[in-house]
Write an enzyme that holds these catalytic residues in place. Structure first.
Site, PDB file in Angstrom:
ATOM      1  N   LYS A 159      -0.671   0.920   6.491  1.00 52.91           N
ATOM      2  CA  LYS A 159       0.760   1.019   7.016  1.00 52.91           C
ATOM      3  C   LYS A 159       0.667   1.801   8.414  1.00 52.91           C
ATOM      4  O   LYS A 159       1.424   1.329   9.359  1.00 52.91           O
ATOM      5  CB  LYS A 159       1.400   1.861   5.970  1.00 52.91           C
TER       6      LYS A 159
ATOM      7  N   ASP B 177      -4.415   1.510   1.682  1.00 51.44           N
ATOM      8  CA  ASP B 177      -3.125   1.311   1.799  1.00 51.44           C
ATOM      9  C   ASP B 177      -2.321   1.844   2.703  1.00 51.44           C
ATOM     10  O   ASP B 177      -1.600   1.424   3.521  1.00 51.44           O
ATOM     11  CB  ASP B 177      -2.405   1.574   0.351  1.00 51.44           C
TER      12      ASP B 177
END
Lengths: 364, 364
Positions: free
Chosen positions: A226, A222
């Site tokens: 980003k 995750d």
């Protein structure tokens, strides 16, 4: 005042973020100078829409959708339906679906603008990234994705403005995961000693701060997604979120256990590893944190554990907050810092609603 | 891509911020999808422009202007000149002039958009504020002023987005003056004991961190102006920057001494006052800082000295950085925080250039 124009809104996804967004959209529809007509809304299997593009009522739309028996359309059919609409259309993708993300170039090519918190489109293959922005550039459709990093925090808009006004971004560093923030702020607090690693992970899961299987947070992917988005915006042609070093906090032995529950059951056996890491930092008077960083000049992106002085803003973070520091030529030694909640339905939906306002202001 | 449109740019003011802006504008003109034609640029007494709206060359424009013998126009004449231009016009006001600010409604009524770091227009009388936004709303011209608070930091855009997406801002708090930040970070550091008050003020002046007369920083009016702007954006109809409590750090006896130099000479006689304040905070384990705060529910705005725990983000600030915390319903207990340099030519000009990009994207 510019004359009120009608804009059609189509929303895919009505989960946590989607429901909050629909409620914010209802509020916005009452204040906007544009007439916002909701012509399509869907969840996993069902949808609400009419062949004649009749505007759906905003009131109780989430529960009306939940009760709907109308089957949703395939993605190609959604594109067909929206392309034939007699006004400009903005698609709001509140899913985290790769399939929807893969179709962005097709939507954009038809002049359909997109706002979304979905990270998949912008952190997938570099080719998809290029296809999205070249389709938008050709058709004039807009695409905004503020909430794909740091939820509603003004991270992407700030980075874009630094780049667009000609500043030179040299380094980006921060805590990009609310889950990781919470875990390390509890496990290695700046004051006091913190709990055992496995106990903190279990607590975070119980509080709803982790994915159903906590390994989906602990693998670092995750955060890597980003970082991929920010690095690309800063000008680095990152191939994918797996093309740079990402430290996973899942012990090798637990990579392949069958379930998240079994993982949590066995995690205590590995507490000593994390305890050693914490103690090593403490010996230097520091605390350990899970961070991502981008060195733009060296073209280096990495995600993993690092040590910070207790007085460092990254160490001093609270709760599940995110913090993002932009080091640039203009800002010099002290970075531009943005900090606050980086997860949660309302603040994520806020970023989406804010993006929608930006698109409405730019649709001519 | 949407077809390239020509936009006329007029720039008033070529001081510290103005020069940086002109240089950033030159860079932007090479990257923008709009054709940016500089048709007017002026400093105190002189200007460069032609009756035929011929675009001025960007190269060395600041020095060309410095050498210009062409007399500048009065404000009504500038409005007349720009209103008759054969393309859309954006006025960039890089002055801190009240006279220019007072003319904003007239510019806007003629469809001329405005971007500016000039605080005077937005922190003057409430009537001027209303006139500005109603003129813009009627004509469709845009007005942006990001750099009027915190220079290029995304303070105003963030507050606007919180409000526009329907969040409820409950409290805004922060350090809004680079000068005050520098003074207190040196005078009452979180570690060590700091210098004498008068010595820190003298040092700040020598480093160019204060106005020519330091009393123009120490009277708190600059911070009061910024608070007025934010409070109005948050929905409070603040009458003026003098309509709420503002603590001045100028000893009564030195209010009326003739010069800044005389003020600095006599300031050491009053060091004991500030020393007492510092010691009182230290006894509670705290440090003193000069902050502004807005309690939206109570409709209370105030500016002055407050005490903070050493671990508080406001206490931990470095150099001459600003910090602004937004407490809102959606963000809950932990505020959305923005931090970084809040003064300086390049970062202030960046906010102006960023605003110009926003206007260009919105001009249809």
């Amino acid at each position: 005042m510019s004359t009120s124009k009608e804009v059609f809104i189509a929303v895919i996804g009505a989960g946590g973020v989607g429901k909050c967004f629909l409620s914010q959209l209802e509020g916005l529809s009452k204040r906007s100078s544009s007439k916002l007509s909701l012509i399509f809304v869907s969840r996993s299997k069902t949808a609400l829409y009419s062949p004649k593009y009749t505007a759906l009522p905003y009131e109780n739309i989430s529960s009306t959708l939940a009760d709907s028996k109308q089957e949703t359309l395939s993605i190609p059919k959604i594109i067909e339906y929206l392309s034939a609409a007699p006004s400009k259309v903005v698609l709001v993708d509140n899913t985290s679906s790769q399939d929807v993300a893969d179709a962005y170039p097709a939507f954009l090519a038809k002049g359909i603008s997109i706002v979304t918190p979905n990270k998949k489109a912008f952190s997938g293959s570099y080719k998809l990234w290029q296809d999205i922005f070249s389709a938008a550039s050709t058709s004039g459709a807009k695409v905004y994705h503020e909430s794909s990093v740091g939820a509603g925090l003004p991270v992407i808009s700030t980075l874009k403005e630094l780049v667009d006004t000609g500043d030179e971004v040299t380094r980006i560093e921060g805590v990009f995961s609310g889950t990781m923030s919470f875990l390390f702020n509890s496990f290695a607090p700046t004051e006091g000693s913190g709990g055992k690693w496995s106990a903190e992970v279990t607590k975070a899961k119980e509080l709803g701060y982790t994915e159903p299987d906590p390994r989906d947070d602990l693998n670092g992917l995750d955060v890597a997604r980003k970082l991929t988005i920010l690095a690309r915006l800063a000008g680095l042609p990152i191939e994918s979120p797996t093309s740079f070093p990402v430290q996973s906090l899942i012990p090798n032995e637990l990579e392949s256990v069958a379930s998240g529950d079994e993982f949590l059951q066995k995690l205590p056996e590995f507490d000593s590893q994390m305890e050693e890491t914490k103690n090593a930092a403490e010996k230097e008077g520091k605390v350990v944190r899970f961070v991502g960083s981008i060195d733009v000049a060296k073209k280096e992106v990495k995600v993993g554990l690092e040590k910070f002085d207790r007085s460092h803003p990254i160490a001093a973070l609270k709760g599940s907050d995110n913090i993002i520091s932009f080091y640039t030529k203009r800002y010099g030694a002290n970075p531009l810092i943005i900090q606050g909640a980086g997860a949660g339905g309302e603040v994520t939906a806020m970023g989406v609603t804010g993006d929608l306002i930006k698109v409405l202001e730019r649709l001519s």
